[in-house]
Design a protein around this motif. Structure first.
Motif, PDB file in Angstrom:
ATOM      1  N   ILE A  44       0.841  -1.207   0.000  1.00  0.00           N
ATOM      2  CA  ILE A  44       0.000   0.000   0.000  1.00  0.00           C
ATOM      3  C   ILE A  44       0.875   1.254   0.000  1.00  0.00           C
ATOM      4  O   ILE A  44       0.659   2.184  -0.787  1.00  0.00           O
ATOM      5  N   ALA A 102      -9.027  -6.618  -0.868  1.00  0.00           N
ATOM      6  CA  ALA A 102      -8.717  -5.461  -0.030  1.00  0.00           C
ATOM      7  C   ALA A 102      -7.347  -4.886  -0.361  1.00  0.00           C
ATOM      8  O   ALA A 102      -7.193  -3.662  -0.479  1.00  0.00           O
ATOM      9  N   THR A 103      -6.363  -5.748  -0.535  1.00  0.00           N
ATOM     10  CA  THR A 103      -5.025  -5.267  -0.869  1.00  0.00           C
ATOM     11  C   THR A 103      -5.028  -4.526  -2.198  1.00  0.00           C
ATOM     12  O   THR A 103      -4.442  -3.436  -2.309  1.00  0.00           O
ATOM     13  N   ILE A 106      -7.175  -1.117  -1.842  1.00  0.00           N
ATOM     14  CA  ILE A 106      -6.499  -0.114  -1.011  1.00  0.00           C
ATOM     15  C   ILE A 106      -5.231   0.379  -1.698  1.00  0.00           C
ATOM     16  O   ILE A 106      -4.912   1.571  -1.649  1.00  0.00           O
ATOM     17  N   SER A 107      -4.514  -0.510  -2.369  1.00  0.00           N
ATOM     18  CA  SER A 107      -3.306  -0.103  -3.086  1.00  0.00           C
ATOM     19  C   SER A 107      -3.637   0.835  -4.244  1.00  0.00           C
ATOM     20  O   SER A 107      -2.920   1.815  -4.482  1.00  0.00           O
ATOM     21  N   ALA A 109      -6.264   2.829  -4.374  1.00  0.00           N
ATOM     22  CA  ALA A 109      -6.651   4.089  -3.731  1.00  0.00           C
ATOM     23  C   ALA A 109      -5.417   4.853  -3.255  1.00  0.00           C
ATOM     24  O   ALA A 109      -5.333   6.081  -3.416  1.00  0.00           O
ATOM     25  N   ALA A 110      -4.438   4.147  -2.685  1.00  0.00           N
ATOM     26  CA  ALA A 110      -3.212   4.794  -2.216  1.00  0.00           C
ATOM     27  C   ALA A 110      -2.436   5.392  -3.391  1.00  0.00           C
ATOM     28  O   ALA A 110      -1.901   6.499  -3.283  1.00  0.00           O
TER      29      ALA A 110
END
Length: 117
Positions: A44, A102-103, A106-107, A109-110
Motif C-alpha cells: 500500500i 482489499a489489498t 487499497i493499493s 486508492a493509495a
C-alpha cells in the motif's frame, strides 16, 4: 543510455529491497491475521509512493531510479501472491479472497492519493 537506466534501476532496487527487508522484520508487523501486515503495508505504501513519483513529472533517469528502482524493489507482489495462496489453502476461501481484494483496492486508492498530491 539504456545501460545507464538498467544500472540506476538496479541500484534503486537494492535500496528498495533493503527497506522492505527492514520493515518486514520489525516486531510491529506480527502475523496476527494469518498474513503479513508488513506485506500489506509495504504494497500500500509503495503504491502511494509510486503515485507521487508519477505525479512529479521527473526525468526518465529519476523516474527509473525512484519508480522502477526503489519502489519496484520495495513492493512485493510475489510475497503478496504467496500469502494469498497460502491463506486459500490453510483457511477458508473467502478470507483469502477478502485479503486479495482489499489489498488491490487499497493499493489502487493509495496510488491515486499519491498521484493527486
Amino acid at each position: 543510455m539504456l545501460l545507464e537506466l538498467v544500472f540506476i534501476s538496479a541500484l534503486g532496487s537494492a535500496v528498495g529491497a533493503e527497506a522492505r527487508y527492514f520493515i518486514a522484520r520489525k516486531a510491529l508487523f506480527k502475523n496476527i491475521f494469518d498474513f503479513s501486515l508488513a506485506t500489506l503495508f509495504i504494497n500500500i505504501f509503495g503504491s502511494f509512493c509510486l503515485g507521487i513519483v508519477i505525479s512529479l513529472h521527473l526525468t526518465l533517469f529519476w523516474q527509473t531510479f525512484l519508480g522502477s528502482g526503489i519502489v519496484g524493489g520495495f513492493t512485493t507482489f510475489s510475497t503478496f501472491i504467496l500469502e494469498t495462496v497460502n491463506l486459500f489453502q490453510r483457511k477458508n476461501k473467502s478470507y483469502s479472497i477478502a485479503y486479495l481484494v482489499a489489498t488491490l483496492l487499497i493499493s489502487i486508492a493509495a496510488f491515486c492519493l499519491g498521484r493527486s498530491i
